[in-house]
Design a protein around this motif. Sequence first.
Motif, mmCIF file in Angstrom:
data_model
loop_
_atom_site.group_PDB
_atom_site.id
_atom_site.type_symbol
_atom_site.label_atom_id
_atom_site.label_comp_id
_atom_site.label_asym_id
_atom_site.label_seq_id
_atom_site.Cartn_x
_atom_site.Cartn_y
_atom_site.Cartn_z
ATOM 1 N N LEU A 1 -12.978 -35.496 -2.658
ATOM 2 C CA LEU A 1 -12.877 -36.369 -1.321
ATOM 3 C C LEU A 1 -12.656 -34.941 -0.209
ATOM 4 N N TRP A 2 -13.375 -35.203 1.067
ATOM 5 C CA TRP A 2 -13.407 -34.365 2.067
ATOM 6 C C TRP A 2 -12.883 -35.181 3.162
ATOM 7 N N VAL A 3 -12.240 -34.447 4.147
ATOM 8 C CA VAL A 3 -11.717 -34.888 5.416
ATOM 9 C C VAL A 3 -12.353 -34.079 6.610
ATOM 10 N N TYR A 4 -12.576 -34.752 7.438
ATOM 11 C CA TYR A 4 -13.224 -33.902 8.664
ATOM 12 C C TYR A 4 -12.806 -34.789 9.956
ATOM 13 N N PRO A 5 -12.654 -33.993 11.017
ATOM 14 C CA PRO A 5 -12.395 -34.633 12.399
ATOM 15 C C PRO A 5 -13.759 -35.418 13.112
ATOM 16 N N THR A 6 -13.369 -36.433 13.665
ATOM 17 C CA THR A 6 -14.444 -37.033 14.257
ATOM 18 C C THR A 6 -15.067 -36.197 15.326
ATOM 19 N N HIS A 7 -16.397 -36.417 15.674
ATOM 20 C CA HIS A 7 -17.031 -35.781 16.888
ATOM 21 C C HIS A 7 -16.130 -35.641 17.931
#
Length: 233
Positions: free
Chosen positions: A66-72
Amino acid sequence: MSQQYGIPFSLVSRALGVRSSQAYEIMRRLKLANRVHVTRIDVGSPGVWHRSKHFDAPDAVPYGPLWVYPTHEIAWGYLDFDPGEWEPRASTAAHLTAVSELRLAVTGMDTDPEVWTSERLLRRMLKDDRGQLVSHLHDAWYRDAADPDKVWAVEVELTRKFGAGRLLRSVSAALAAVDRHDLAGVLYFVRGEGLRRAIESVRDQIARDRGVEQLDNFEIHDLDVTLSKKGVA
């Protein structure tokens, strides 16, 4: 996360210093607030990944992390420039993970871009008026904590670059960019003894070509030893 593009869930709890269950709850709330995306990268490897009740379908069989990344919009707000759309890919996940692990080991949670200038920030800094990169793009720049007047280029290598002179060209480009941007040198963090020997061989070849006994601005470090010493591995 905005500076590093995103990070795997395996790094969230270590970065925040909380239990994995707490990290999942924090990310769940951020996702519900539309501040981050959470996705699973399919690397085609069964057996070591656990299904998440929060982020996987009930019948899903996980084949990757699983990866987490900020919205644009959130990344734009933290970076003060439009970074464009981004999502993690299986082809780059291992390398981005290793770079983020190294950053956490070396600088902790310091987000000062003068301390650790991430590749995402460098990609913007090193473009000309036409939007073209003006030099080789290092994985990061790091300000030496022991000597703040020195800024080092950072390169993380996990696998050997095969092909006619490919590794030599890569290392030569990294050194040329060091000279161009007046950096202290380049720090190579490598995984595996075979890769270390290959980079040592290229380093020595470049030194011979330059007519010197050794390159004073070139250091090679064991990535996993560095991570272990800092409690990140």
